[in-house]
Design a protein around this motif. Structure first.
Motif, PDB file in Angstrom:
ATOM      1  N   LEU A  33      21.619 -11.050 -26.869  1.00 23.26           N
ATOM      2  CA  LEU A  33      20.161 -10.976 -26.925  1.00 23.26           C
ATOM      3  C   LEU A  33      19.725  -9.519 -26.891  1.00 23.26           C
ATOM      4  N   PRO A  34      18.538  -9.221 -27.424  1.00 25.81           N
ATOM      5  CA  PRO A  34      18.050  -7.832 -27.388  1.00 25.81           C
ATOM      6  C   PRO A  34      17.686  -7.414 -25.973  1.00 25.81           C
ATOM      7  N   LEU A  67      20.376  -9.188 -16.039  1.00 29.75           N
ATOM      8  CA  LEU A  67      20.433 -10.022 -17.242  1.00 29.75           C
ATOM      9  C   LEU A  67      20.636  -9.172 -18.494  1.00 29.75           C
ATOM     10  N   ALA A  68      19.916  -8.043 -18.563  1.00 29.21           N
ATOM     11  CA  ALA A  68      20.066  -7.171 -19.726  1.00 29.21           C
ATOM     12  C   ALA A  68      21.468  -6.583 -19.796  1.00 29.21           C
ATOM     13  N   ALA A  69      22.033  -6.220 -18.633  1.00 26.93           N
ATOM     14  CA  ALA A  69      23.382  -5.654 -18.621  1.00 26.93           C
ATOM     15  C   ALA A  69      24.423  -6.665 -19.082  1.00 26.93           C
ATOM     16  N   VAL A 110       8.551  -6.260 -15.137  1.00 25.49           N
ATOM     17  CA  VAL A 110       9.417  -6.858 -16.156  1.00 25.49           C
ATOM     18  C   VAL A 110       9.144  -6.262 -17.527  1.00 25.49           C
ATOM     19  N   GLU A 111       7.891  -6.043 -17.849  1.00 26.96           N
ATOM     20  CA  GLU A 111       7.558  -5.446 -19.147  1.00 26.96           C
ATOM     21  C   GLU A 111       8.117  -4.044 -19.278  1.00 26.96           C
ATOM     22  N   ASN A 112       8.135  -3.305 -18.196  1.00 31.24           N
ATOM     23  CA  ASN A 112       8.694  -1.956 -18.258  1.00 31.24           C
ATOM     24  C   ASN A 112      10.215  -1.981 -18.368  1.00 31.24           C
ATOM     25  N   VAL A 113      10.861  -2.958 -17.745  1.00 26.70           N
ATOM     26  CA  VAL A 113      12.315  -3.065 -17.847  1.00 26.70           C
ATOM     27  C   VAL A 113      12.731  -3.373 -19.287  1.00 26.70           C
ATOM     28  N   PHE A 114      12.016  -4.301 -19.929  1.00 23.84           N
ATOM     29  CA  PHE A 114      12.384  -4.730 -21.273  1.00 23.84           C
ATOM     30  C   PHE A 114      11.547  -4.054 -22.368  1.00 23.84           C
ATOM     31  N   VAL A 115      10.748  -3.061 -21.982  1.00 25.91           N
ATOM     32  CA  VAL A 115       9.935  -2.271 -22.925  1.00 25.91           C
ATOM     33  C   VAL A 115       9.090  -3.200 -23.799  1.00 25.91           C
TER      34      VAL A 115
END
Length: 313
Positions: A161-162, A150-152, A256-261
């Motif tokens: 999105l950030p 999703l981030a990619a 998930v928190e570590n992926v999206f910091v």
């Protein structure tokens, strides 16, 4: 209902003790020494020993655990070995981030799962087969991998999105929501598939029952039959699944928190484990356990409201 809650609260006390004990003794098996991590390789043996005594690391594990429990009973979770910050305050600062992610993921899974489940039960077999495939795929894909994809796509390629970071709600509600969209979707994917299957099975069963045929013959509109009467048939199972999904999200939020910091309890747990920050590890485990107990109590209360026979036990 009060007797039910009292019994559940009494049963939660041994659970807290067991979880904290297991967490404490497991973290003691992690290789390495917090004192050496703090002082570095250039310190002398005397400095290592002095710091170990100051941190009470020279005491037996059982004594360290009992001291930790004593502090918790007095409302003192201790201080971080590395930062010196109060663990209770650190947890309070990070808890809203994790709760925003977990509650958001559960709500998204609930809303989309109910919609897909009702549609698959009323619109034919093709959508039902899609739900089955979606359930298998959604349950098999790790949420951290989904988050990376999703981030990619939405953060790197489309720049919509950030990719990382968190903005407190009180600073900017809009930026807060934008920062949570991708991690919430990553966390909710498997829950959507599970809820959709539960709702589909419950609604499909209810549609074939006599009371639905009677209401249909009486002229009750189809949408009322489906959304009010048939959906109620799966309410107890739905409450159970939602509770399980919420609790499962506690572990999912760590990755998930570590992926999206995101500065939540999950990323705090990873950092504390890497540094062998014993008070912080204990604090996060205690927070997760309390959240689990509260969720289970809410599920029991929901059972009592939906089924009066539960209150009579």
């Amino acid at each position: 209902m009060l007797r039910l809650l009292a019994r559940r609260l009494l049963l939660s006390i041994p659970l807290l003790l067991v979880v904290t004990a297991i967490t404490f003794f497991l973290q003691s098996l992690i290789p390495g020494d917090p004192a050496r991590s703090l002082l570095g390789p250039s310190a002398t043996p005397q400095q290592y020993e002095a710091l170990r005594q100051a941190l009470h690391l020279d005491q037996p594990v059982i004594v360290q655990y009992l001291n930790s429990i004593g502090g918790v009973l007095h409302g003192d979770l201790g201080r971080s070995i590395f930062t010196g910050e109060d663990v209770g305050q650190t947890l309070a600062n990070r808890l809203p981030v994790s709760l925003s992610l977990i509650v958001g993921g559960t709500l998204v899974a609930l809303l989309i799962g109910i919609l897909l489940g009702v549609l698959s039960a009323t619109r034919g077999r093709l959508l039902a087969r899609f739900i089955d495939v979606f359930s298998l795929v959604g349950g098999a894909l790790p949420n951290f991998w989904v988050g990376l994809v999703l981030a990619a796509i939405f953060a790197v390629t489309l720049a919509l999105l950030p990719a990382t970071g968190y903005v407190p709600f009180e600073e900017s509600p809009g930026d807060w929501a934008r920062a949570l969209i991708l991690p919430v979707i990553a966390l909710a994917l498997s829950g959507i598939a599970t809820i959709a299957k539960v709702v589909r099975d419950g609604v499909s069963t209810a549609i074939g029952q006599d009371f639905v045929r009677t209401l249909r013959a009486a002229g009750v509109p189809r949408r009322v039959l489906i959304w009010k009467h048939a959906l109620r048939n799966s309410s107890v199972s739905l409450v159970t699944v939602v509770g399980v999904i919420f609790v499962a999200s506690l572990s999912g939020t760590i990755l998930v928190e570590n992926v999206f910091v995101l500065p939540g309890l999950g990323s705090l747990a990873v950092a504390a484990t890497a540094r062998q920050d014993i008070p912080v590890i204990q604090g996060v485990a205690l927070a997760f356990t309390v959240i689990t107990i509260v969720v289970n109590l809410l599920v029991d209360v929901s059972y009592g409201l939906l089924n009066p026979k539960v209150r009579a036990r």
